[in-house]
Design an enzyme around this catalytic site. Structure first.
Site, mmCIF file in Angstrom:
data_model
loop_
_atom_site.group_PDB
_atom_site.id
_atom_site.type_symbol
_atom_site.label_atom_id
_atom_site.label_comp_id
_atom_site.label_asym_id
_atom_site.label_seq_id
_atom_site.Cartn_x
_atom_site.Cartn_y
_atom_site.Cartn_z
ATOM 1 N N LYS A 125 -7.234 40.358 -19.261
ATOM 2 C CA LYS A 125 -6.187 41.272 -19.721
ATOM 3 C C LYS A 125 -5.108 40.486 -20.484
ATOM 4 O O LYS A 125 -5.390 39.956 -21.519
ATOM 5 C CB LYS A 125 -5.613 42.021 -18.517
ATOM 6 C CG LYS A 125 -6.707 42.643 -17.613
ATOM 7 C CD LYS A 125 -7.409 43.822 -18.239
ATOM 8 C CE LYS A 125 -8.689 44.223 -17.512
ATOM 9 N NZ LYS A 125 -8.540 44.637 -16.138
ATOM 10 N N ARG A 148 -20.042 22.440 -13.425
ATOM 11 C CA ARG A 148 -19.581 23.562 -12.598
ATOM 12 C C ARG A 148 -18.180 23.323 -12.035
ATOM 13 O O ARG A 148 -17.448 24.262 -11.723
ATOM 14 C CB ARG A 148 -20.585 23.837 -11.478
ATOM 15 C CG ARG A 148 -20.421 25.231 -10.918
ATOM 16 C CD ARG A 148 -21.407 25.637 -9.825
ATOM 17 N NE ARG A 148 -22.654 24.960 -9.817
ATOM 18 C CZ ARG A 148 -23.048 24.132 -8.828
ATOM 19 N NH1 ARG A 148 -22.250 23.883 -7.806
ATOM 20 N NH2 ARG A 148 -24.236 23.563 -8.883
ATOM 21 N N TYR A 156 -7.613 48.688 -7.467
ATOM 22 C CA TYR A 156 -8.589 48.751 -8.577
ATOM 23 C C TYR A 156 -9.958 49.150 -8.016
ATOM 24 O O TYR A 156 -10.412 48.567 -7.030
ATOM 25 C CB TYR A 156 -8.631 47.343 -9.192
ATOM 26 C CG TYR A 156 -9.575 47.117 -10.331
ATOM 27 C CD1 TYR A 156 -9.442 47.796 -11.535
ATOM 28 C CD2 TYR A 156 -10.591 46.170 -10.221
ATOM 29 C CE1 TYR A 156 -10.298 47.551 -12.588
ATOM 30 C CE2 TYR A 156 -11.446 45.906 -11.274
ATOM 31 C CZ TYR A 156 -11.297 46.613 -12.451
ATOM 32 O OH TYR A 156 -12.149 46.359 -13.487
ATOM 33 N N ASP A 206 -3.415 41.218 -6.349
ATOM 34 C CA ASP A 206 -3.940 41.323 -7.704
ATOM 35 C C ASP A 206 -2.716 41.476 -8.594
ATOM 36 O O ASP A 206 -2.073 42.520 -8.629
ATOM 37 C CB ASP A 206 -4.869 42.547 -7.792
ATOM 38 C CG ASP A 206 -5.478 42.726 -9.174
ATOM 39 O OD1 ASP A 206 -4.869 42.258 -10.157
ATOM 40 O OD2 ASP A 206 -6.539 43.362 -9.273
HETATM 41 C C1 LIG Z 1 -9.582 44.748 -15.119
HETATM 42 C C2 LIG Z 1 -9.016 44.530 -13.784
HETATM 43 C C3 LIG Z 1 -9.656 43.710 -12.865
HETATM 44 C C4 LIG Z 1 -11.002 43.107 -13.105
HETATM 45 O O1 LIG Z 1 -11.047 42.230 -14.143
HETATM 46 P P1 LIG Z 1 -12.390 41.908 -14.948
HETATM 47 O O2 LIG Z 1 -12.021 40.666 -15.661
HETATM 48 O O3 LIG Z 1 -12.637 43.087 -15.835
HETATM 49 O O4 LIG Z 1 -13.481 41.732 -13.956
HETATM 50 C C5 LIG Z 1 -9.034 43.489 -11.661
HETATM 51 N N1 LIG Z 1 -7.868 44.061 -11.354
HETATM 52 C C6 LIG Z 1 -7.237 44.869 -12.204
HETATM 53 C C7 LIG Z 1 -5.943 45.480 -11.797
HETATM 54 C C8 LIG Z 1 -7.790 45.140 -13.433
HETATM 55 O O5 LIG Z 1 -7.178 45.988 -14.275
#
Ligand SMILES: *Cc1c(COP(=O)(O)O)cnc(C)c1O
Length: 392
Positions: free
Chosen positions: A207, A57, A110, A182
């Site tokens: 992403k 972990r 988001y 973010d």
């Molecule tokens: C997709 C996304 C997330 C979340 O990511 P996941 O890996 O799908 O949980 C958070 N912030 C933004 C801006 C996103 O586009």
């Protein structure tokens, strides 16, 4: 020795201790990692927040390699991995906010972040207030004696408003308020939030970092001051990431710069082309003047990425279906930042914007531009918009 970013992307995390004589680190899968001796076990306990083997972990050489690379790219003291970006966001909020705290969250956040704030965080006694993404230095007026943190996302990943990060950080620091961002849109290539004084930078590695739409992963990076709390709190929550997903993302990282450059150039080209279309009210691409906050974007960011939106000047669900259902290259789906183009449409914002209500004559269409040929993508959009018009 510090390198330029392209070189860092190739070098980072490839210490011999992780790779042996291979080019890449191995995929080290583990729950138990056995110790050579009692002394080795004690050493692992003492250095539990460093890259010392102790238990699955806590990570393995695969995740040490990726974390090392991320710290270098983000200019961070430490980072932590999560099974997805949403887990990274919710954990950072849980780890730093307490009952009785007031937190400020950008209104263009988001949507799953908003779900968590309105759900779990509120239930646990944290008061959440959403602020106008264009608030800038006026955020000072919202800071109270119990304001604990400000959560930014810039540009907002649907309507793309860009925030004045330096102004918000300045106000936060004056009041000893933690800032988190973010940073998924920019990737560490186009914005290093910690260089702007942000305390914690969060990515959905699902992403751009991974870039191939085949895994989910999240990462949060902290400055020195917040590193221990981030790691200890996230570990308490039980978060860990699969070595296979971490490996895949580390592999994606190697080509981040070339993918990003190509996709960014194509996205800007397509956005400028869309600006001239009769059905397009305006384009929300952060590098274009029609996007709120574009001045701040051009001042603070090293470049744009492949994600942007455009707003249509007429509204119809039928026309939208005629357009989107028949696209050739733009698949309809969530997420973005992969090698393939995606499209998503939004007509309703009642539950997505509460401080600054969204007003537009038509739907917001968001696209993530992939690595296909730009002319093919333009043709696909052109035919789609023609179907839209015919079905109005
Ligand atoms: C997709 C996304 C997330 C979340 O990511 P996941 O890996 O799908 O949980 C958070 N912030 C933004 C801006 C996103 O586009």
């Amino acid at each position: 020795m510090t390198y330029k970013k392209d070189t860092t992307l190739v070098h980072a995390g490839r210490r011999k201790a992780y790779t042996g004589n291979l080019v890449n680190p191995m995929v080290a899968r583990a729950s138990t990692i056995v110790f050579d001796s009692i002394a080795a076990q004690q050493n692992a306990e003492q250095h539990r927040n460093e890259y010392v083997d102790s238990y699955g972990r806590r990570g393995t050489t695969t995740s040490y390699a990726f974390k090392e690379a991320m710290c270098e790219l983000e200019g961070a003291a430490a980072c932590y991995l999560y099974p997805c970006g949403t887990a990274a966001i919710t954990s950072c909020l849980l780890v730093f906010a307490s009952a009785g705290d007031h937190i400020l969250v950008v209104d263009s956040v988001y949507q799953p972040t908003r779900f968590f704030c309105d759900g779990t965080l509120s239930r646990m006694g944290v008061e959440v207030e959403y602020y106008d993404p264009l608030i800038g230095e006026n955020i000072s007026s919202l800071i109270r004696h119990n304001t604990r943190l400000i959560f930014l996302e810039s540009p907002g990943s649907l309507t793309m408003e860009v925030q004045d990060i330096p102004a918000i950080v300045k106000a936060a620091q004056q009041h000893e308020v933690i800032t988190m961002i973010d940073n998924t849109y920019a990737s560490p290539l186009n914005l290093r939030p910690l260089d702007f004084g942000i305390d914690i930078s969060i990515h959905s590695a699902t992403k751009y970092l991974n870039g191939h739409s085949d895994i989910m992963l999240g990462v949060a990076s902290a400055n020195e001051q917040h590193a221990t709390q981030l790691i200890d709190g996230s570990y308490e929550l039980g978060h860990c990431a699969s070595p296979d997903d971490v490996y895949t993302t580390l592999r994606g990282l190697r080509t981040l710069s070339v993918r990003m450059r190509h996709q960014a150039e194509a996205a800007l080209d397509i956005a400028q082309w869309l600006e001239r279309h009769e059905l397009v009210d305006h384009v929300r691409h952060p590098a274009l003047a029609s996007c709120p906050g574009s001045t701040e974007f051009l001042r603070d960011y090293q470049g744009n990425s492949s994600l942007f939106s455009f707003v249509l000047n007429a509204d119809s669900q039928n026309a939208l279906a005629a357009m989107i259902d028949n696209m050739e290259h733009f698949a309809l789906g969530y997420s973005w930042g992969g090698y393939e183009s995606l499209i998503l449409a939004n007509r309703h914002f009642e539950d997505k914007r509460t401080t600054v209500p969204w007003q537009a004559a038509g739907p917001v269409i968001r696209v993530s531009i992939g690595l296909e040929d730009v002319d093919d993508l333009k043709q696909d959009l052109s035919l789609g918009l023609q179907r839209y018009k015919e079905n109005l």
